[in-house]
Design a protein around this motif. Structure first.
Motif, PDB file in Angstrom:
ATOM      1  N   THR A  38       0.839  -1.202   0.000  1.00 37.48           N
ATOM      2  CA  THR A  38       0.000   0.000   0.000  1.00 37.48           C
ATOM      3  C   THR A  38       0.875   1.253   0.000  1.00 37.48           C
ATOM      4  O   THR A  38       2.072   1.205   0.290  1.00 37.48           O
ATOM      5  CB  THR A  38      -0.911   0.032   1.236  1.00 37.48           C
ATOM      6  OG1 THR A  38      -0.082   0.063   2.411  1.00 37.48           O
ATOM      7  CG2 THR A  38      -1.807  -1.187   1.280  1.00 37.48           C
ATOM      8  N   ARG A  39       0.251   2.408  -0.306  1.00 32.51           N
ATOM      9  CA  ARG A  39       0.978   3.671  -0.262  1.00 32.51           C
ATOM     10  C   ARG A  39       1.471   3.964   1.154  1.00 32.51           C
ATOM     11  O   ARG A  39       2.564   4.513   1.342  1.00 32.51           O
ATOM     12  CB  ARG A  39       0.091   4.812  -0.771  1.00 32.51           C
ATOM     13  CG  ARG A  39      -0.158   4.791  -2.276  1.00 32.51           C
ATOM     14  CD  ARG A  39      -0.963   5.983  -2.710  1.00 32.51           C
ATOM     15  NE  ARG A  39      -2.338   5.923  -2.230  1.00 32.51           N
ATOM     16  CZ  ARG A  39      -3.362   5.464  -2.937  1.00 32.51           C
ATOM     17  NH1 ARG A  39      -3.164   5.009  -4.165  1.00 32.51           N
ATOM     18  NH2 ARG A  39      -4.580   5.453  -2.437  1.00 32.51           N
ATOM     19  N   ALA A  40       0.645   3.595   2.153  1.00 30.64           N
ATOM     20  CA  ALA A  40       1.043   3.812   3.543  1.00 30.64           C
ATOM     21  C   ALA A  40       2.267   2.978   3.893  1.00 30.64           C
ATOM     22  O   ALA A  40       3.193   3.455   4.560  1.00 30.64           O
ATOM     23  CB  ALA A  40      -0.114   3.483   4.482  1.00 30.64           C
ATOM     24  N   ALA A  41       2.283   1.721   3.457  1.00 31.86           N
ATOM     25  CA  ALA A  41       3.425   0.847   3.729  1.00 31.86           C
ATOM     26  C   ALA A  41       4.684   1.376   3.059  1.00 31.86           C
ATOM     27  O   ALA A  41       5.772   1.366   3.656  1.00 31.86           O
ATOM     28  CB  ALA A  41       3.122  -0.570   3.263  1.00 31.86           C
ATOM     29  N   MET A  42       4.547   1.855   1.824  1.00 31.64           N
ATOM     30  CA  MET A  42       5.688   2.432   1.121  1.00 31.64           C
ATOM     31  C   MET A  42       6.216   3.661   1.858  1.00 31.64           C
ATOM     32  O   MET A  42       7.429   3.852   2.003  1.00 31.64           O
ATOM     33  CB  MET A  42       5.288   2.823  -0.298  1.00 31.64           C
ATOM     34  CG  MET A  42       6.427   3.400  -1.126  1.00 31.64           C
ATOM     35  SD  MET A  42       5.868   4.317  -2.584  1.00 31.64           S
ATOM     36  CE  MET A  42       5.283   5.839  -1.833  1.00 31.64           C
ATOM     37  N   SER A  43       5.296   4.487   2.347  1.00 30.96           N
ATOM     38  CA  SER A  43       5.689   5.698   3.062  1.00 30.96           C
ATOM     39  C   SER A  43       6.428   5.360   4.352  1.00 30.96           C
ATOM     40  O   SER A  43       7.455   5.988   4.675  1.00 30.96           O
ATOM     41  CB  SER A  43       4.449   6.538   3.388  1.00 30.96           C
ATOM     42  OG  SER A  43       3.757   6.892   2.220  1.00 30.96           O
ATOM     43  N   LEU A  44       5.918   4.387   5.089  1.00 33.50           N
ATOM     44  CA  LEU A  44       6.557   4.007   6.345  1.00 33.50           C
ATOM     45  C   LEU A  44       7.923   3.371   6.103  1.00 33.50           C
ATOM     46  O   LEU A  44       8.847   3.533   6.910  1.00 33.50           O
ATOM     47  CB  LEU A  44       5.645   3.072   7.142  1.00 33.50           C
ATOM     48  CG  LEU A  44       4.455   3.773   7.808  1.00 33.50           C
ATOM     49  CD1 LEU A  44       3.391   2.773   8.241  1.00 33.50           C
ATOM     50  CD2 LEU A  44       4.923   4.595   9.004  1.00 33.50           C
ATOM     51  N   ALA A  45       8.062   2.646   4.990  1.00 32.63           N
ATOM     52  CA  ALA A  45       9.380   2.089   4.640  1.00 32.63           C
ATOM     53  C   ALA A  45      10.370   3.212   4.367  1.00 32.63           C
ATOM     54  O   ALA A  45      11.532   3.152   4.780  1.00 32.63           O
ATOM     55  CB  ALA A  45       9.257   1.165   3.430  1.00 32.63           C
ATOM     56  N   THR A  46       9.910   4.254   3.676  1.00 35.23           N
ATOM     57  CA  THR A  46      10.770   5.408   3.414  1.00 35.23           C
ATOM     58  C   THR A  46      11.135   6.121   4.715  1.00 35.23           C
ATOM     59  O   THR A  46      12.282   6.546   4.910  1.00 35.23           O
ATOM     60  CB  THR A  46      10.076   6.395   2.459  1.00 35.23           C
ATOM     61  OG1 THR A  46       9.758   5.730   1.239  1.00 35.23           O
ATOM     62  CG2 THR A  46      10.949   7.597   2.163  1.00 35.23           C
ATOM     63  N   ILE A  47      10.160   6.237   5.612  1.00 34.98           N
ATOM     64  CA  ILE A  47      10.398   6.899   6.894  1.00 34.98           C
ATOM     65  C   ILE A  47      11.439   6.150   7.722  1.00 34.98           C
ATOM     66  O   ILE A  47      12.371   6.757   8.270  1.00 34.98           O
ATOM     67  CB  ILE A  47       9.065   7.035   7.669  1.00 34.98           C
ATOM     68  CG1 ILE A  47       8.216   8.148   7.046  1.00 34.98           C
ATOM     69  CG2 ILE A  47       9.310   7.302   9.155  1.00 34.98           C
ATOM     70  CD1 ILE A  47       6.789   8.197   7.549  1.00 34.98           C
ATOM     71  N   THR A  48      11.304   4.828   7.823  1.00 37.52           N
ATOM     72  CA  THR A  48      12.277   4.067   8.610  1.00 37.52           C
ATOM     73  C   THR A  48      13.651   4.082   7.948  1.00 37.52           C
ATOM     74  O   THR A  48      14.680   4.109   8.625  1.00 37.52           O
ATOM     75  CB  THR A  48      11.795   2.617   8.828  1.00 37.52           C
ATOM     76  OG1 THR A  48      11.507   2.000   7.561  1.00 37.52           O
ATOM     77  CG2 THR A  48      10.545   2.596   9.689  1.00 37.52           C
ATOM     78  N   ASN A  49      13.668   4.076   6.630  1.00 41.09           N
ATOM     79  CA  ASN A  49      14.912   4.237   5.877  1.00 41.09           C
ATOM     80  C   ASN A  49      15.566   5.569   6.256  1.00 41.09           C
ATOM     81  O   ASN A  49      16.767   5.643   6.555  1.00 41.09           O
ATOM     82  CB  ASN A  49      14.578   4.192   4.380  1.00 41.09           C
ATOM     83  CG  ASN A  49      15.802   4.243   3.479  1.00 41.09           C
ATOM     84  OD1 ASN A  49      16.860   4.706   3.876  1.00 41.09           O
ATOM     85  ND2 ASN A  49      15.642   3.778   2.259  1.00 41.09           N
ATOM     86  N   ASN A  50      14.778   6.620   6.270  1.00 43.79           N
ATOM     87  CA  ASN A  50      15.278   7.955   6.578  1.00 43.79           C
ATOM     88  C   ASN A  50      15.838   8.045   7.996  1.00 43.79           C
ATOM     89  O   ASN A  50      16.871   8.676   8.235  1.00 43.79           O
ATOM     90  CB  ASN A  50      14.144   8.971   6.395  1.00 43.79           C
ATOM     91  CG  ASN A  50      14.605  10.393   6.580  1.00 43.79           C
ATOM     92  OD1 ASN A  50      15.199  10.982   5.693  1.00 43.79           O
ATOM     93  ND2 ASN A  50      14.322  10.964   7.741  1.00 43.79           N
ATOM     94  N   ILE A  51      15.137   7.427   8.950  1.00 43.97           N
ATOM     95  CA  ILE A  51      15.606   7.432  10.346  1.00 43.97           C
ATOM     96  C   ILE A  51      16.986   6.796  10.437  1.00 43.97           C
ATOM     97  O   ILE A  51      17.888   7.311  11.120  1.00 43.97           O
ATOM     98  CB  ILE A  51      14.598   6.693  11.247  1.00 43.97           C
ATOM     99  CG1 ILE A  51      13.271   7.446  11.305  1.00 43.97           C
ATOM    100  CG2 ILE A  51      15.167   6.521  12.664  1.00 43.97           C
ATOM    101  CD1 ILE A  51      12.136   6.644  11.917  1.00 43.97           C
ATOM    102  N   SER A  52      17.163   5.675   9.744  1.00 39.98           N
ATOM    103  CA  SER A  52      18.450   4.977   9.749  1.00 39.98           C
ATOM    104  C   SER A  52      19.545   5.825   9.114  1.00 39.98           C
ATOM    105  O   SER A  52      20.676   5.888   9.613  1.00 39.98           O
ATOM    106  CB  SER A  52      18.313   3.640   9.006  1.00 39.98           C
ATOM    107  OG  SER A  52      19.531   2.949   8.986  1.00 39.98           O
ATOM    108  N   MET A  53      19.234   6.497   8.017  1.00 40.16           N
ATOM    109  CA  MET A  53      20.221   7.338   7.342  1.00 40.16           C
ATOM    110  C   MET A  53      20.622   8.527   8.208  1.00 40.16           C
ATOM    111  O   MET A  53      21.795   8.926   8.234  1.00 40.16           O
ATOM    112  CB  MET A  53      19.671   7.811   5.996  1.00 40.16           C
ATOM    113  CG  MET A  53      19.447   6.692   5.005  1.00 40.16           C
ATOM    114  SD  MET A  53      18.654   7.251   3.481  1.00 40.16           S
ATOM    115  CE  MET A  53      20.005   8.102   2.684  1.00 40.16           C
ATOM    116  N   ALA A  54      19.658   9.097   8.927  1.00 35.21           N
ATOM    117  CA  ALA A  54      19.970  10.209   9.828  1.00 35.21           C
ATOM    118  C   ALA A  54      20.903   9.750  10.938  1.00 35.21           C
ATOM    119  O   ALA A  54      21.829  10.475  11.332  1.00 35.21           O
ATOM    120  CB  ALA A  54      18.689  10.795  10.413  1.00 35.21           C
TER     121      ALA A  54
END
Length: 513
Positions: A38-54
């Motif tokens: 889903t779009r929500a799942a894709m968004s949350l995957a991007t968010i967790t990716n971003n947290i790790s990169m930060a």
């Protein structure tokens, strides 16, 4: 004083770059609750990716580092003026180091101070107490979620919920309505702090104070505990979801406080915070200035880096079809896009926020924008010794602020796509249909994820507006976004708002005595 300076600098950097443990757990739980694909799942995957990169880059989680707000408790006899000076010095250095975006703007001239200092900035609130250590807490609350704060004066009439009276049931309706009105513009899934009572000023302060609580705590007032639990259960039934794309999680936390009021006034104030819920605290020795303990450290620490490696492995073998956009884009290409399409942008795009849109409405563009993409973004930028600019953080800003200008500017300059977060309104939607344009929704707060997609800065115009408001020429690769408003009159944002209003009406009936 040197140790105190180091402690405050460390608090600023950690708050900007490392999401607290309780927020990570809430996001991990939300991700588990979404259906795959889903779009929500894709968004949350991007968010967790971003947290790790930060974490890895020690760079801002979100490019909008907001207006720094410090809450400081000091023992009797501690010089608060010295603490204030140290905090300001640390703010200036953190801004120079790219850990904070320069966000302090003169309200009359529009000039950016460039160092995050100014009249009333940063906000520092002192309180004296009888304990023997300094308790220093900091929250970085960005403008997108700050703009979704809301205050109600009871009694009042609420869309979808009817009359809200001066009782717990009326308060309940206000809190539910506050979640509905935020939609995806505040970077949902979010957290709300609620202040009941006080006057207009102290009510908002009480609401923001609730955001310093842990997501895992329990309210000591039984009625408020029940209210918090009710909101958490039912707000997530509204279907607004992550980024307003629809989904199972709209709210990560609800914290409520109460204060006395005068008979004539009954305010319910709500402070909305985005998923990038950046607040930390430290206990500092008043004798040495050293940090003795970090706060908000209870419970499990979620490390998203392992998950990131798995996501990259899946992405490398994925055959999912994504549409590539590269400017200049033709009208034919744009009209082939529809709501829900995922696009990957390669090549050139230009940033443009509030000052740029106002400027373009009255002046010629500094570059040829025909067929181009405008990105609603105020990045964090650093210049190296050779004079080259580098992007340190570059997530989208809330687009609805540009609604008065956007459609006219697209037609005037031939712009084919605008990108930001939270969607836009009816005027822009009509212009997209008439002109042949699309609105692309990037993932709010994902500043490291998108900075990684920017391969170079090819130029900049209108620097007189300040770094966040200048027009940056960006060279990007694999910059992913979702079409949420197309050239055929369709808007995902309007659809989600309509459906969530219908669901909100289900909670109209009285449930509190």
């Amino acid at each position: 004083m040197n140790k105190l300076y180091e402690s405050m600098y460390d608090l600023i950097v950690e708050t900007s770059t490392k999401l607290p443990k309780d927020v990570r757990r809430a996001i991990a739980k939300a991700k588990l609750g979404e259906s795959a694909g889903t779009r929500a799942a894709m968004s949350l995957a991007t968010i967790t990716n971003n947290i790790s990169m930060a974490d890895e880059n020690v760079s801002p989680i979100c490019q909008d580092t907001g207006l720094p707000t410090f809450k400081i408790k000091t023992p009797v006899g501690v010089n608060q003026l010295e603490i204030k000076k140290v905090i300001k010095d640390a703010i200036v250095q953190a801004t120079k180091d790219g850990k904070l975006r320069p966000n302090s703007v003169d309200s009359l001239t529009g000039a950016n101070s460039g160092d995050n200092l100014g009249d009333g900035v940063p906000v520092i609130k002192f309180e004296q107490w009888e304990k023997d250590y300094i308790d220093a807490r900091l929250i970085l609350k960005g403008g997108g979620c700050e703009n979704k704060n809301i205050q109600y004066s009871l009694p009042c009439e609420l869309e979808g919920l009817g009359r809200a009276g001066r009782d717990l049931d009326g308060i309940r309706k206000c809190v539910m309505h506050s979640v509905y009105q935020a939609q995806g513009q505040g970077c949902s899934a979010g957290v709300i702090g609620v202040g009941i009572g006080g006057d207009r000023t102290s009510g908002y302060e009480l609401a923001k104070e609730q955001l310093f609580r842990s997501l895992d705590d329990e309210n000591t007032v039984p009625d408020l505990k029940e209210l918090e639990e009710y909101v958490m259960e039912n707000a997530n039934k509204l279907g607004i979801g992550t980024m307003g794309f629809g989904g199972e999680t709209t709210l990560l936390g609800c914290k409520v406080g109460v204060a006395h009021r005068i008979p004539a006034s009954f305010f319910v104030s709500v402070a909305y915070n985005c998923w990038a819920y950046r607040r930390l605290g430290v206990k500092i020795s008043p004798e040495t200035g050293e940090i003795n303990e970090w706060l908000y450290q209870e419970g499990e620490m979620i490390d998203f880096s392992k998950e990131l490696a798995e996501q990259e492995e899946v992405a490398a073998t994925s055959e999912a079809t994504e549409i590539v956009l590269e400017a200049p884009i033709t009208e034919e290409k744009i009209r082939s896009l529809k709501v829900g399409d995922v696009v990957r942008i390669n090549g050139r795009m230009y940033t443009g926020r509030d000052a740029i849109h106002k400027h373009l409405s009255d002046n010629d563009a500094p570059v040829d924008l025909d067929g181009q993409i405008i990105y609603h973004c105020g990045p964090v930028m650093l210049k190296d010794d050779a004079g080259n600019w580098h992007v340190k953080a570059a997530g989208p800003t809330t687009s609805i602020r540009e609604e008065p200008y956007q459609g006219d500017i697209m037609k005037k300059f031939g712009i084919r796509a605008v990108m930001g977060k939270g969607g836009m309104g009816a005027k822009t939607l009509k212009a997209l249909e008439e002109h042949g344009g699309v609105y692309l929704n990037a993932i709010g707060g994902a500043a490291q994820y998108y900075a990684d997609c920017i391969k170079g800065v090819d130029g900049v115009d209108l620097m007189e507006f300040g770094i966040p408001e200048a027009m940056w020429h960006l060279n990007v690769e694999g910059f992913t976004a979702v079409v949420t408003m197309d050239s055929h009159g369709n808007s995902l944002h309007a659809d989600v708002e309509k459906s969530s209003l219908e669901k909100l009406a289900q909670f109209k009936d009285r449930v509190f005595n």
